[in-house]
Enzyme design. Structure first.
Site, PDB file in Angstrom:
ATOM      1  N   ASP A  14      -2.333 -20.028   8.622  1.00  0.00           N
ATOM      2  CA  ASP A  14      -2.859 -20.558   7.365  1.00  0.00           C
ATOM      3  C   ASP A  14      -3.646 -21.839   7.641  1.00  0.00           C
ATOM      4  O   ASP A  14      -3.088 -22.835   8.117  1.00  0.00           O
ATOM      5  CB  ASP A  14      -1.710 -20.852   6.389  1.00  0.00           C
ATOM      6  CG  ASP A  14      -1.140 -19.585   5.788  1.00  0.00           C
ATOM      7  OD1 ASP A  14      -1.881 -18.583   5.687  1.00  0.00           O
ATOM      8  OD2 ASP A  14       0.052 -19.581   5.421  1.00  0.00           O
ATOM      9  N   LYS A  27     -24.497 -26.329   2.322  1.00  0.00           N
ATOM     10  CA  LYS A  27     -23.615 -26.616   3.448  1.00  0.00           C
ATOM     11  C   LYS A  27     -22.575 -27.621   2.982  1.00  0.00           C
ATOM     12  O   LYS A  27     -22.911 -28.748   2.596  1.00  0.00           O
ATOM     13  CB  LYS A  27     -24.403 -27.183   4.619  1.00  0.00           C
ATOM     14  CG  LYS A  27     -23.534 -27.453   5.853  1.00  0.00           C
ATOM     15  CD  LYS A  27     -24.359 -27.995   7.012  1.00  0.00           C
ATOM     16  CE  LYS A  27     -25.228 -26.899   7.606  1.00  0.00           C
ATOM     17  NZ  LYS A  27     -25.917 -27.367   8.833  1.00  0.00           N
ATOM     18  N   GLY A  40       4.869 -14.154   4.678  1.00  0.00           N
ATOM     19  CA  GLY A  40       6.086 -14.268   3.885  1.00  0.00           C
ATOM     20  C   GLY A  40       7.355 -14.612   4.633  1.00  0.00           C
ATOM     21  O   GLY A  40       7.977 -15.647   4.407  1.00  0.00           O
ATOM     22  N   PRO A 186      10.949 -10.401  -8.219  1.00  0.00           N
ATOM     23  CA  PRO A 186       9.605 -10.153  -8.752  1.00  0.00           C
ATOM     24  C   PRO A 186       9.195 -11.218  -9.757  1.00  0.00           C
ATOM     25  O   PRO A 186      10.036 -11.858 -10.391  1.00  0.00           O
ATOM     26  CB  PRO A 186       9.768  -8.797  -9.446  1.00  0.00           C
ATOM     27  CG  PRO A 186      11.193  -8.812  -9.918  1.00  0.00           C
ATOM     28  CD  PRO A 186      11.969  -9.545  -8.852  1.00  0.00           C
ATOM     29  N   GLY A 226       7.701 -18.998 -12.721  1.00  0.00           N
ATOM     30  CA  GLY A 226       6.876 -20.162 -12.440  1.00  0.00           C
ATOM     31  C   GLY A 226       7.458 -21.436 -13.023  1.00  0.00           C
ATOM     32  O   GLY A 226       8.641 -21.740 -12.837  1.00  0.00           O
ATOM     33  N   PRO A 227       6.658 -22.194 -13.764  1.00  0.00           N
ATOM     34  CA  PRO A 227       7.128 -23.460 -14.346  1.00  0.00           C
ATOM     35  C   PRO A 227       8.283 -23.285 -15.332  1.00  0.00           C
ATOM     36  O   PRO A 227       8.990 -24.236 -15.639  1.00  0.00           O
ATOM     37  CB  PRO A 227       5.883 -24.004 -15.059  1.00  0.00           C
ATOM     38  CG  PRO A 227       4.725 -23.321 -14.410  1.00  0.00           C
ATOM     39  CD  PRO A 227       5.227 -21.965 -14.023  1.00  0.00           C
ATOM     40  N   GLY A 229      10.874 -21.494 -14.734  1.00  0.00           N
ATOM     41  CA  GLY A 229      12.107 -21.290 -13.995  1.00  0.00           C
ATOM     42  C   GLY A 229      12.332 -19.850 -13.599  1.00  0.00           C
ATOM     43  O   GLY A 229      11.427 -19.194 -13.092  1.00  0.00           O
ATOM     44  N   ASP A 256       7.892 -17.992  -1.427  1.00  0.00           N
ATOM     45  CA  ASP A 256       8.630 -17.905  -0.166  1.00  0.00           C
ATOM     46  C   ASP A 256       9.695 -18.989  -0.080  1.00  0.00           C
ATOM     47  O   ASP A 256      10.794 -18.758   0.435  1.00  0.00           O
ATOM     48  CB  ASP A 256       7.664 -18.029   1.019  1.00  0.00           C
ATOM     49  CG  ASP A 256       6.687 -16.874   1.091  1.00  0.00           C
ATOM     50  OD1 ASP A 256       7.053 -15.753   0.710  1.00  0.00           O
ATOM     51  OD2 ASP A 256       5.546 -17.093   1.540  1.00  0.00           O
TER      52      ASP A 256
END
Length: 322
Positions: A14, A27, A40, A186, A226-227, A229, A256
């Protein structure tokens, strides 16, 4: 503590950088890039190491980028087992526009993997797993790999009586989940995919989750919101974990980090609530770091304390599976 094994079949280097404004056909002068091991399962192993735990990090790798990846993980003192392939490990790119405070993420597909190579991964996994081990398989498949690869992993986990945690997406997630897992994490979109529907509203989330668990071979379902919880569903209870509000710098690695916190807590025989709370703390902490950095233990400890102090009483229900 029970042993934790992570498997990453499509790891990455990464690369992250920043630029003062993104414009087309120009550029752009970027700052010095930062290179970090990614993918992951590798991210999960990195976070476990940061939190004071240990894991065996298994991954498929080849080419000069694969050599670079191995050196990076060695420098982090992460125990690793490389499954050799001929293709080069992919390189992903994240660019932050500092003028507009926006981040652009470019994910590459990964190398073509031969049948003998992915079968070697399954055979090596079979020799490593033992009863009650925690196996975390996270990330995407490489081109050339069968869409039921994670389902084949499930069969190996069941054969060795290991606890299988799967974190992926799309058809690979569906097939892996159908074969059987110990824990799934998920998000709303991925849960909708698993349930064969277009979308899930927060109003219907609980009933959809209950129905999924009733009809699928999964012991713990943790739905990342997400935010907002997370919601945790088991055979006899539902729990909501509220996430603290923080200033987000990057969402890379949040999922992760959450998985790493949860599996480490499970390996330490923490309760389901403690497991989910720690996972939310790790996921939230990851958003406080820049670029491709993952969560930091000091942030996790502070956030987990806040979550515990502000937790609500869990609501329980019974599911008749027969």
């Amino acid at each position: 503590m029970n042993k934790i094994i992570t498997l990453t079949v499509n790891p990455a280097i990464d690369k992250s950088t920043s630029v003062d404004g993104i414009r087309p056909n120009s550029k752009l002068r970027c700052n010095i890039p930062v290179y970090e091991p990614g993918g992951g399962g590798i991210n999960v192993s990195r976070v476990i190491q940061e939190l004071g735990g240990t894991s065996l990090c298994m991954y498929m790798a080849g080419g000069p980028t694969g050599t670079h990846l191995k050196k990076q993980l060695t420098a982090l003192n992460i125990v690793q087992q490389v499954i050799p392939i001929s293709g080069w490990v992919r390189e992903n790119l994240a660019v932050t526009d500092t003028k507009n405070n926006e981040q652009y993420r470019f994910g590459m597909p990964g190398p073509m993997v031969e049948e003998s190579e992915w079968k070697s991964a399954l055979m090596q996994l079979d020799t490593v797993l033992s009863e009650n081990d925690f196996l975390v398989v996270s990330g995407s498949l490489c081109p050339g790999m069968p869409v039921d690869f994670f389902a084949q992993v499930s069969k190996i986990a069941k054969k060795n009586k290991a606890k299988y945690i799967l974190d992926t997406s799309g058809e690979a997630l569906i097939k892996g989940a159908n074969e059987g897992v110990y824990l799934l994490k998920p998000n709303l979109g991925e849960l909708a995919t698993l349930c064969g529907i277009n979308e899930i509203s927060y109003v219907e989330l609980e009933s959809v989750a209950k129905n999924f668990l009733k009809n699928n071979p999964c012991e713990i379902l943790v739905i990342s919101m997400g935010p907002q919880g997370a919601m945790i569903v088991t055979n006899n209870e539902v729990n909501y974990i509220k996430a603290p509000i923080v200033f987000q710098k990057s969402t890379i690695g949040a999922g992760d980090s959450m998985v790493a916190g949860m599996v480490l807590a499970l390996a330490q025989e923490k309760s389901i609530i403690e497991m989910a709370s720690y996972g939310v703390a790790c996921g939230t902490a990851a958003t406080m770091t820049e670029g491709t950095q993952l969560c930091k233990k000091k942030d996790v400890d502070q956030l987990n304390k806040w979550i515990i102090e502000n937790s609500e009483t869990s609501r329980k229900f019974k599911i008749n599976k027969y």
